[in-house]
Design a protein around this motif. Structure first.
Motif, PDB file in Angstrom:
ATOM      1  N   ILE A   1      25.065   3.063  46.291  1.00 38.33           N
ATOM      2  CA  ILE A   1      23.733   3.391  46.800  1.00 38.33           C
ATOM      3  C   ILE A   1      23.217   2.257  47.668  1.00 38.33           C
ATOM      4  N   THR A   2      22.312   2.596  48.580  1.00 38.49           N
ATOM      5  CA  THR A   2      21.641   1.597  49.415  1.00 38.49           C
ATOM      6  C   THR A   2      20.145   1.666  49.150  1.00 38.49           C
ATOM      7  N   VAL A   3      19.570   0.549  48.771  1.00 33.29           N
ATOM      8  CA  VAL A   3      18.132   0.471  48.482  1.00 33.29           C
ATOM      9  C   VAL A   3      17.465  -0.332  49.592  1.00 33.29           C
ATOM     10  N   ASP A   4      16.550   0.311  50.306  1.00 36.51           N
ATOM     11  CA  ASP A   4      15.824  -0.339  51.404  1.00 36.51           C
ATOM     12  C   ASP A   4      14.766  -1.274  50.836  1.00 36.51           C
ATOM     13  N   LEU A   5      14.793  -2.536  51.267  1.00 33.84           N
ATOM     14  CA  LEU A   5      13.796  -3.515  50.798  1.00 33.84           C
ATOM     15  C   LEU A   5      12.678  -3.737  51.808  1.00 33.84           C
ATOM     16  N   GLY A   6      12.758  -3.092  52.961  1.00 29.69           N
ATOM     17  CA  GLY A   6      11.676  -3.166  53.934  1.00 29.69           C
ATOM     18  C   GLY A   6      11.749  -4.386  54.833  1.00 29.69           C
ATOM     19  N   PRO A   7      10.757  -4.515  55.730  1.00 32.00           N
ATOM     20  CA  PRO A   7      10.712  -5.653  56.653  1.00 32.00           C
ATOM     21  C   PRO A   7      10.298  -6.928  55.929  1.00 32.00           C
ATOM     22  N   ILE A   8      10.917  -8.034  56.292  1.00 32.79           N
ATOM     23  CA  ILE A   8      10.654  -9.305  55.606  1.00 32.79           C
ATOM     24  C   ILE A   8      11.001 -10.458  56.531  1.00 32.79           C
ATOM     25  N   ALA A   9      10.228 -11.525  56.472  1.00 34.07           N
ATOM     26  CA  ALA A   9      10.557 -12.778  57.152  1.00 34.07           C
ATOM     27  C   ALA A   9      10.104 -13.912  56.249  1.00 34.07           C
ATOM     28  N   ALA A  10      11.044 -14.781  55.895  1.00 31.01           N
ATOM     29  CA  ALA A  10      10.709 -15.857  54.956  1.00 31.01           C
ATOM     30  C   ALA A  10      11.716 -16.988  55.091  1.00 31.01           C
ATOM     31  N   GLN A  11      11.328 -18.114  54.554  1.00 30.30           N
ATOM     32  CA  GLN A  11      12.232 -19.251  54.438  1.00 30.30           C
ATOM     33  C   GLN A  11      12.326 -19.659  52.967  1.00 30.30           C
ATOM     34  N   ILE A  12      13.562 -19.714  52.452  1.00 31.37           N
ATOM     35  CA  ILE A  12      13.804 -20.245  51.116  1.00 31.37           C
ATOM     36  C   ILE A  12      13.990 -21.752  51.288  1.00 31.37           C
ATOM     37  N   GLY A  13      13.030 -22.499  50.828  1.00 28.00           N
ATOM     38  CA  GLY A  13      12.999 -23.930  51.120  1.00 28.00           C
ATOM     39  C   GLY A  13      14.025 -24.734  50.332  1.00 28.00           C
ATOM     40  N   LYS A  14      14.209 -25.960  50.768  1.00 28.35           N
ATOM     41  CA  LYS A  14      15.087 -26.886  50.054  1.00 28.35           C
ATOM     42  C   LYS A  14      14.599 -27.042  48.611  1.00 28.35           C
ATOM     43  N   GLY A  15      15.512 -26.916  47.660  1.00 27.19           N
ATOM     44  CA  GLY A  15      15.143 -27.009  46.251  1.00 27.19           C
ATOM     45  C   GLY A  15      14.724 -25.684  45.638  1.00 27.19           C
ATOM     46  N   HIS A  16      14.507 -24.652  46.465  1.00 27.33           N
ATOM     47  CA  HIS A  16      14.168 -23.320  45.980  1.00 27.33           C
ATOM     48  C   HIS A  16      15.451 -22.553  45.654  1.00 27.33           C
ATOM     49  N   LYS A  17      15.297 -21.456  44.913  1.00 23.07           N
ATOM     50  CA  LYS A  17      16.426 -20.581  44.602  1.00 23.07           C
ATOM     51  C   LYS A  17      16.106 -19.164  45.060  1.00 23.07           C
ATOM     52  N   LEU A  18      17.153 -18.433  45.382  1.00 24.01           N
ATOM     53  CA  LEU A  18      17.012 -17.026  45.739  1.00 24.01           C
ATOM     54  C   LEU A  18      17.379 -16.195  44.516  1.00 24.01           C
ATOM     55  N   ARG A  19      16.582 -15.172  44.233  1.00 23.35           N
ATOM     56  CA  ARG A  19      16.811 -14.369  43.025  1.00 23.35           C
ATOM     57  C   ARG A  19      16.705 -12.883  43.353  1.00 23.35           C
ATOM     58  N   VAL A  20      17.468 -12.090  42.608  1.00 22.76           N
ATOM     59  CA  VAL A  20      17.388 -10.639  42.691  1.00 22.76           C
ATOM     60  C   VAL A  20      17.170 -10.087  41.279  1.00 22.76           C
ATOM     61  N   ASP A  21      16.140  -9.279  41.105  1.00 16.79           N
ATOM     62  CA  ASP A  21      15.896  -8.571  39.847  1.00 16.79           C
ATOM     63  C   ASP A  21      16.200  -7.092  40.056  1.00 16.79           C
ATOM     64  N   ILE A  22      16.851  -6.484  39.058  1.00 15.94           N
ATOM     65  CA  ILE A  22      17.138  -5.047  39.107  1.00 15.94           C
ATOM     66  C   ILE A  22      16.678  -4.426  37.792  1.00 15.94           C
ATOM     67  N   CYS A  23      15.920  -3.342  37.892  1.00 12.05           N
ATOM     68  CA  CYS A  23      15.455  -2.645  36.685  1.00 12.05           C
ATOM     69  C   CYS A  23      15.317  -1.164  36.987  1.00 12.05           C
ATOM     70  N   GLY A  24      14.777  -0.400  36.035  1.00 10.84           N
ATOM     71  CA  GLY A  24      14.715   1.047  36.187  1.00 10.84           C
ATOM     72  C   GLY A  24      13.340   1.613  36.432  1.00 10.84           C
ATOM     73  N   ALA A  25      12.337   0.766  36.670  1.00  9.15           N
ATOM     74  CA  ALA A  25      10.983   1.270  36.924  1.00  9.15           C
ATOM     75  C   ALA A  25      10.162   0.195  37.628  1.00  9.15           C
ATOM     76  N   TYR A  26       9.110   0.638  38.293  1.00  8.15           N
ATOM     77  CA  TYR A  26       8.139  -0.239  38.947  1.00  8.15           C
ATOM     78  C   TYR A  26       6.772   0.413  38.715  1.00  8.15           C
TER      79      TYR A  26
END
Length: 575
Positions: free
Chosen positions: A508-533
């Motif tokens: 499946i492909t899940v669209d996350l929409g338009p985004i522009a950001a910078q993950i700064g030095k010392g920051h982490k990138l994370r992905v959460d997956i669940c079954g409801a919002y």
């Protein structure tokens, strides 16, 4: 101070005040009842400088009370426009019956036609406003009224279906709360005080009664999850490319209208049939949600002074150019796209959206099968899986759906926000899978449309997959950047849903929409997956029965990440 000095100061103050008054145009306000083609009269305020014999006209048509726009209307009138604000049919001082969007195209045409016949109108008319008020612009423009020169549809849609439904899931709290305040309440009826029970009620077809009274148009929206002919009256996506109007599109990343607004800009800039129209489109994309356009503080995050924007001023500049100046100054936009890069909190410019110079980059999910909660073993790396990694699983219980944001005393369930809020409380739940990268040694910048490609299965006929992209700050604060949702039975089509087979693996492909950001030095990138919002989207009963079903099933959902099924997040990155 001597008396002569006091008199001199008073005289100077009097002269300064007189000069200021002489420089500031006086603005008058008159309310008139404007007839529509069926005889219904709509209350309409006209703001103008009486010294102007003729001027271009700015029109707003609103269901939210024309009186609330007084300050902006006076500002525009003082700038040399005649400003007209009209209550929509059936709202406040206007006659008729309000039925969302039903008459806005025809009434908009009639209002613009009436304006063109007024002696103070110079024949050039523009429209402005956000949300529903933005939709009145699209619907009127699609009727091709004579004299309409430009529009500024802020945070709105050209396809109402795609605003109300995303990936087959319904933006439930948004439309139910809106309906409770924008439908005719019978005498003696009261709005529910138990919103949780109301939003969890099954079948969906009865939620209007749970609010407190019958709302037929809401029931219709709730019971048509397929993108079928029911939505045709608010489906303009294929038609707007025929319009020959300069347009200013403004929206925020966290706005539930973000996909639609950005998509409208892209459509008009790339597909408008008139070549000159393509060059007269502007997109301003900021770090805001629906109620915070132009502010620095959004949810739990302060995006700094650069995020502050005078949205009325931006509109005014646009109209000065494309409405007041006339055809002789009707040239292409110099900077078509201005977008805010979160994290570094600065504005950047581009000729298109997505901006050029960014490369789609996959980030792969990994674990030993225990990615549940923020304390699990889920990781996120540039490297695809090479071994037979164990799939992660969680149970999605419709009786206890994963919340869209933490519920607090100050933020009850019905007030769930789309804005950035700390995700850590939600990441303690066993029904949330968490995948986190290592700390970045150099900043990572991305801009464009993000998506997730997942390999999944469920043991129920239907199930939802919610994917959140998160910036983890050095102090642990987990800032949601983007979110997407896909209902399993809508995995292939909005129009023809297809139930899932138990245990079968689907890509499946899940669209996350338009985004522009910078993950700064010392920051982490994370992905959460669940079954409801929940309740921003309705929870899935997992039965596949649709909006008339009463049953529920607990779904065991799995996410696979191995050499054959490499689940991943795809970000448009710059290196």
């Amino acid at each position: 101070m001597k008396r002569s000095h006091v008199l001199a100061v008073c005289f100077c103050l009097f002269v300064a005040s007189w000069l200021h008054a002489a420089e500031t145009p006086s603005v008058t306000q008159e309310t008139v009842m404007v007839p529509m083609r069926d005889g219904v009269l709509l209350a309409t305020d006209v703001y103008r400088d009486p010294n102007l014999k003729q001027a271009p006209v700015l029109l707003m048509r609103t269901p939210y009370n024309k009186d609330r726009v007084k300050k902006i209307a006076e500002r525009y009138a003082a700038a040399g426009f005649i400003t007209v604000v009209q209550d929509c049919r059936g709202k406040f001082q206007s006659e008729g019956i309000f039925y969302p969007y039903d008459h806005e195209g025809r009434d908009g045409y009639d209002a613009i036609e009436w304006l063109g016949k007024q002696p103070w109108c110079n024949g050039r008319i523009g429209m402005w406003g956000a949300s529903y008020v933005g939709a009145t612009q699209w619907l009127a423009a699609n009727e091709h009224p004579p004299g309409l020169v430009t529009i500024a549809p802020m945070a709105t849609f050209s396809s109402f279906y795609r605003n109300l439904y995303l990936g087959g899931a319904m933006r439930l709290s948004l439309i139910t709360r809106w309906a409770s305040g924008n439908s005719k309440k019978p005498e003696g009826a009261e709005v529910t005080s138990d919103w949780r029970a109301t939003l969890l009620h099954l079948p969906m077809s009865e939620i209007d009664e749970q609010i407190g009274w019958s709302i037929p148009w809401l029931e219709g929206m709730l019971t048509h999850p397929e993108h079928n002919g029911y939505w045709n009256r608010t489906e303009l996506t294929d038609e707007i490319v025929d319009l020959e109007l300069p347009m200013q599109h403004i929206v925020g990343y966290y706005d539930f209208f973000s996909r639609e607004t950005v998509g409208n800009f892209m459509r008009m800039q790339q597909q408008a049939r008139d070549a000159q129209t393509r060059g007269k489109q502007q997109l301003i994309l900021g770090p805001w949600d629906h109620g915070s356009i132009g502010r620095a503080q959004v949810g739990d995050v302060d995006f700094g002074p650069h995020a502050v924007m005078d949205k009325a001023g931006e509109n005014l500049q646009w109209f000065e150019r494309y409405l007041k100046a006339g055809p002789e100054n009707d040239s292409a936009v110099e900077v078509p796209v201005r977008y805010f890069s979160m994290g570094e909190n600065v504005w950047r410019e581009a000729n298109t959206w997505p901006p050029r110079g960014f490369c789609e980059t996959p980030f792969y999910l990994h674990s030993a099968g225990n990615a549940n909660t923020g304390s699990g073993d889920g990781t996120l790396t540039y490297c695809p899986p090479t071994d037979a990694e164990t799939a992660d699983a969680f149970k999605a219980d419709p009786a206890d759906p994963a919340p869209a944001c933490p519920v607090t005393e100050k933020r009850p369930l019905i007030s769930a926000t789309w804005a950035p809020v700390d995700q850590r409380p939600i990441e303690k739940r066993k029904d949330v899978l968490v995948y986190t990268s290592g700390a970045f040694t150099e900043p990572l910048r991305f801009a464009g449309n993000a998506r997730a490609k997942l390999f999944v299965s469920a043991d129920t006929p239907d199930a939802d997959w919610v994917v959140k992209l998160i910036d983890v700050h050095p102090d642990g604060f987990a800032q949601n950047l983007a979110v997407g949702i896909l209902r399993g039975r809508f995995r292939d089509s909005e129009r023809q849903p297809k139930l899932m087979k138990s245990g079968q693996v689907y890509e499946i492909t899940v669209d996350l929409g338009p985004i522009a950001a910078q993950i700064g030095k010392g920051h982490k990138l994370r992905v959460d997956i669940c079954g409801a919002y929940f309740p921003l989207f309705d929870r899935n009963p997992n039965t596949g029965e649709g909006p008339f079903g009463k049953g529920t099933k607990v779904a065991t959902e799995k996410v696979y990440h191995d050499a054959v099924r490499p689940s991943q997040i795809i970000l448009p990155c710059q290196y």
